[in-house]
Design a protein around this motif. Sequence first.
Motif, PDB file in Angstrom:
ATOM      1  N   ALA A   1     -67.201  90.794  -7.681  1.00 26.49           N
ATOM      2  CA  ALA A   1     -66.013  90.251  -8.338  1.00 26.49           C
ATOM      3  C   ALA A   1     -65.793  88.794  -7.946  1.00 26.49           C
ATOM      4  CB  ALA A   1     -64.789  91.090  -7.971  1.00 26.49           C
ATOM      5  N   ARG A   2     -66.035  88.475  -6.681  1.00 28.98           N
ATOM      6  CA  ARG A   2     -65.848  87.088  -6.218  1.00 28.98           C
ATOM      7  C   ARG A   2     -66.912  86.172  -6.827  1.00 28.98           C
ATOM      8  NH1 ARG A   2     -64.354  88.048   0.211  1.00 28.98           N
ATOM      9  NH2 ARG A   2     -62.131  88.552  -0.141  1.00 28.98           N
ATOM     10  N   ALA A   3     -68.150  86.646  -6.893  1.00 32.06           N
ATOM     11  CA  ALA A   3     -69.211  85.846  -7.512  1.00 32.06           C
ATOM     12  C   ALA A   3     -68.907  85.604  -8.984  1.00 32.06           C
ATOM     13  CB  ALA A   3     -70.562  86.551  -7.357  1.00 32.06           C
ATOM     14  N   ALA A   4     -68.395  86.649  -9.654  1.00 32.32           N
ATOM     15  CA  ALA A   4     -68.027  86.506 -11.066  1.00 32.32           C
ATOM     16  C   ALA A   4     -66.903  85.493 -11.231  1.00 32.32           C
ATOM     17  CB  ALA A   4     -67.612  87.858 -11.637  1.00 32.32           C
TER      18      ALA A   4
ATOM     19  N   SER B   1     -66.366  70.484  -7.360  1.00 32.57           N
ATOM     20  CA  SER B   1     -66.535  70.546  -5.909  1.00 32.57           C
ATOM     21  C   SER B   1     -66.172  71.943  -5.415  1.00 32.57           C
ATOM     22  CB  SER B   1     -65.641  69.511  -5.227  1.00 32.57           C
ATOM     23  OG  SER B   1     -64.273  69.870  -5.387  1.00 32.57           O
ATOM     24  N   LEU B   2     -66.549  72.253  -4.195  1.00 28.90           N
ATOM     25  CA  LEU B   2     -66.203  73.550  -3.609  1.00 28.90           C
ATOM     26  C   LEU B   2     -64.682  73.728  -3.556  1.00 28.90           C
ATOM     27  CD1 LEU B   2     -68.783  73.820  -0.679  1.00 28.90           C
ATOM     28  CD2 LEU B   2     -68.901  74.884  -2.935  1.00 28.90           C
TER      29      LEU B   2
ATOM     30  N   ARG C   1     -62.121  78.506   0.611  1.00 24.57           N
ATOM     31  CA  ARG C   1     -63.244  77.576   0.476  1.00 24.57           C
ATOM     32  C   ARG C   1     -64.485  78.077   1.198  1.00 24.57           C
ATOM     33  NH1 ARG C   1     -65.987  73.262   2.361  1.00 24.57           N
ATOM     34  NH2 ARG C   1     -66.271  71.436   0.992  1.00 24.57           N
ATOM     35  N   THR C   2     -64.299  78.704   2.356  1.00 22.61           N
ATOM     36  CA  THR C   2     -65.463  79.215   3.102  1.00 22.61           C
ATOM     37  C   THR C   2     -66.162  80.331   2.312  1.00 22.61           C
ATOM     38  OG1 THR C   2     -63.964  80.714   4.293  1.00 22.61           O
ATOM     39  CG2 THR C   2     -64.566  78.636   5.377  1.00 22.61           C
ATOM     40  N   THR C   3     -65.378  81.151   1.619  1.00 24.95           N
ATOM     41  CA  THR C   3     -65.946  82.214   0.784  1.00 24.95           C
ATOM     42  C   THR C   3     -66.708  81.609  -0.385  1.00 24.95           C
ATOM     43  OG1 THR C   3     -64.156  83.734   1.370  1.00 24.95           O
ATOM     44  CG2 THR C   3     -65.412  84.232  -0.629  1.00 24.95           C
ATOM     45  N   VAL C   4     -66.108  80.599  -1.012  1.00 24.33           N
ATOM     46  CA  VAL C   4     -66.768  79.922  -2.129  1.00 24.33           C
ATOM     47  C   VAL C   4     -68.098  79.323  -1.682  1.00 24.33           C
ATOM     48  CG1 VAL C   4     -66.623  77.946  -3.696  1.00 24.33           C
ATOM     49  CG2 VAL C   4     -64.648  79.454  -3.390  1.00 24.33           C
ATOM     50  N   HIS C   5     -68.106  78.720  -0.502  1.00 24.14           N
ATOM     51  CA  HIS C   5     -69.344  78.116   0.020  1.00 24.14           C
ATOM     52  C   HIS C   5     -70.434  79.163   0.174  1.00 24.14           C
ATOM     53  CE1 HIS C   5     -72.115  76.594   3.167  1.00 24.14           C
ATOM     54  NE2 HIS C   5     -71.926  75.444   2.525  1.00 24.14           N
TER      55      HIS C   5
ATOM     56  N   GLN D   1     -80.542  81.963  -6.248  1.00 28.47           N
ATOM     57  CA  GLN D   1     -81.012  82.729  -7.410  1.00 28.47           C
ATOM     58  C   GLN D   1     -81.026  81.872  -8.686  1.00 28.47           C
ATOM     59  OE1 GLN D   1     -82.215  85.768  -6.978  1.00 28.47           O
ATOM     60  NE2 GLN D   1     -81.723  85.542  -4.799  1.00 28.47           N
ATOM     61  N   GLN D   2     -80.796  80.561  -8.538  1.00 28.50           N
ATOM     62  CA  GLN D   2     -80.766  79.605  -9.655  1.00 28.50           C
ATOM     63  C   GLN D   2     -79.644  79.899 -10.659  1.00 28.50           C
ATOM     64  OE1 GLN D   2     -84.905  79.729 -11.148  1.00 28.50           O
ATOM     65  NE2 GLN D   2     -85.173  77.724 -10.225  1.00 28.50           N
ATOM     66  N   MET D   3     -78.614  80.603 -10.216  1.00 26.12           N
ATOM     67  CA  MET D   3     -77.480  80.864 -11.097  1.00 26.12           C
ATOM     68  C   MET D   3     -76.490  79.717 -11.096  1.00 26.12           C
ATOM     69  SD  MET D   3     -76.735  84.926 -10.811  1.00 26.12           S
ATOM     70  CE  MET D   3     -77.946  86.109 -11.412  1.00 26.12           C
ATOM     71  N   VAL D   4     -76.540  78.890 -10.068  1.00 24.86           N
ATOM     72  CA  VAL D   4     -75.789  77.641 -10.048  1.00 24.86           C
ATOM     73  C   VAL D   4     -76.693  76.552  -9.486  1.00 24.86           C
ATOM     74  CG1 VAL D   4     -73.547  78.788  -9.732  1.00 24.86           C
ATOM     75  CG2 VAL D   4     -74.804  77.960  -7.734  1.00 24.86           C
ATOM     76  N   ILE D   5     -76.321  75.316  -9.772  1.00 30.73           N
ATOM     77  CA  ILE D   5     -77.014  74.159  -9.221  1.00 30.73           C
ATOM     78  C   ILE D   5     -75.982  73.314  -8.505  1.00 30.73           C
ATOM     79  CG2 ILE D   5     -78.339  72.073  -9.731  1.00 30.73           C
ATOM     80  CD1 ILE D   5     -79.282  73.412 -12.294  1.00 30.73           C
ATOM     81  N   ALA D   6     -76.234  72.994  -7.234  1.00 30.05           N
ATOM     82  CA  ALA D   6     -75.333  72.157  -6.450  1.00 30.05           C
ATOM     83  C   ALA D   6     -75.979  70.785  -6.293  1.00 30.05           C
ATOM     84  CB  ALA D   6     -75.050  72.790  -5.087  1.00 30.05           C
ATOM     85  N   GLY D   7     -75.325  69.768  -6.857  1.00 26.32           N
ATOM     86  CA  GLY D   7     -75.865  68.414  -6.783  1.00 26.32           C
ATOM     87  C   GLY D   7     -74.808  67.422  -6.367  1.00 26.32           C
ATOM     88  N   SER D   8     -75.139  66.133  -6.542  1.00 23.38           N
ATOM     89  CA  SER D   8     -74.229  65.074  -6.126  1.00 23.38           C
ATOM     90  C   SER D   8     -72.933  65.077  -6.934  1.00 23.38           C
ATOM     91  CB  SER D   8     -74.916  63.708  -6.273  1.00 23.38           C
ATOM     92  OG  SER D   8     -75.330  63.499  -7.615  1.00 23.38           O
ATOM     93  N   GLU D   9     -72.979  65.602  -8.182  1.00 22.58           N
ATOM     94  CA  GLU D   9     -71.782  65.641  -9.019  1.00 22.58           C
ATOM     95  C   GLU D   9     -71.008  66.946  -8.882  1.00 22.58           C
ATOM     96  OE1 GLU D   9     -72.845  64.794 -13.014  1.00 22.58           O
ATOM     97  OE2 GLU D   9     -73.391  62.719 -12.614  1.00 22.58           O
TER      98      GLU D   9
END
Length: 249
Positions: free
Chosen positions: A14-17, A31-32, A43-47, A56-64
Motif C-alpha cells: 500500500a505504501r509503495a502504491a 523530491s523525497l 520521509r524515511t519510509t519514502v526513502h 526494480q526500475q519502477m522509478v528513476i531517481a536523478g538530479s531533478e
Amino acid sequence: MAGEGEGGGKQVIARAAAVLKTLENQRHGLSLSQIAKASGLPRTTVHRIVTALEAQQMVIAGSEGVRLGPALVRLAASAHTDIVAIARPYVESLGRRTRETVDVSVYRGLHAISVDQYPSDQELRVVSPVGTAFPIHCTAHGKILLSALSDASVVQLLADPLERRTAATRVAVQAVVEDVGVAREQGWAIDVEEHAPGVCGIGIYLRSGLAEHYAISLAVPALRFHENLHGLKAALLQCKAEIESVIGG
C-alpha cells in the motif's frame, strides 16, 4: 504471526502504491520531501520505498528528483494482452490495406503508451518500439485519447508551456484543447509533423467497454500523408467498427 506478516506485507504494498500514485502525471521529478508530503508517509519510509522501487526500475531517481521508471511502461504494455489479442487480426488487416504502420495505444496521463504495432512494409516508413511513451499533446493517438476527457480535465492535466517537439508543436494548452474539441466532434485526430519532422499521424478512439482508454493510429511519412488522408481515415474507421462490433464497445 502469519497474519501479522501478511498484514505487514499489505502495508508495504500500500505504501509503495501511494508513492507511485504520487508520481503519476508528474512532468518533472519530485523530491523525497515532496513525495512524503503528498503521500502522507514519513520521509524515511519514502526513502526506503524509493530505493527498493529504483532497484526494480519502477522509478528513476536523478538530479531533478524521482520519476516513474521504464519497468512501469513494460508492465503497462503487458497488462493489455487481452484487448491486443482481440484487436490484432483487425490491426493486421488495417496495416495490409494501408501499408502504413498501425499503433495500438493506451492512455497514461501525459503519455499514450504503445501496446501493439503492425509495421509498414514500405521502404519509407515510421516505426517505434512497442512500449514507447508518446507525448499526449502532440500526437494523433494522444489527442484522440484526450478527447475522451472533458475540456476541464485536459486543462487540469496539461500545463503551459507544453514541450515543443517541432516547429509545428502546439505549446499552448488552449490550442491543444481546441484540437481535442475538433477531434471529439469529428471522431478522429491528426498530427501534422507536430511530434517529429516528416512524420504525420491519424488516430481514432477505440470504445472497449473497459475503464481504460485505447486508441488506434496510423503513423505515416509526411510525403504520403495528405494525398492519402481520405483513404487512411476510411480504413481506420472501418477497423474501429470491426473491433468494436466484436468486443461490444
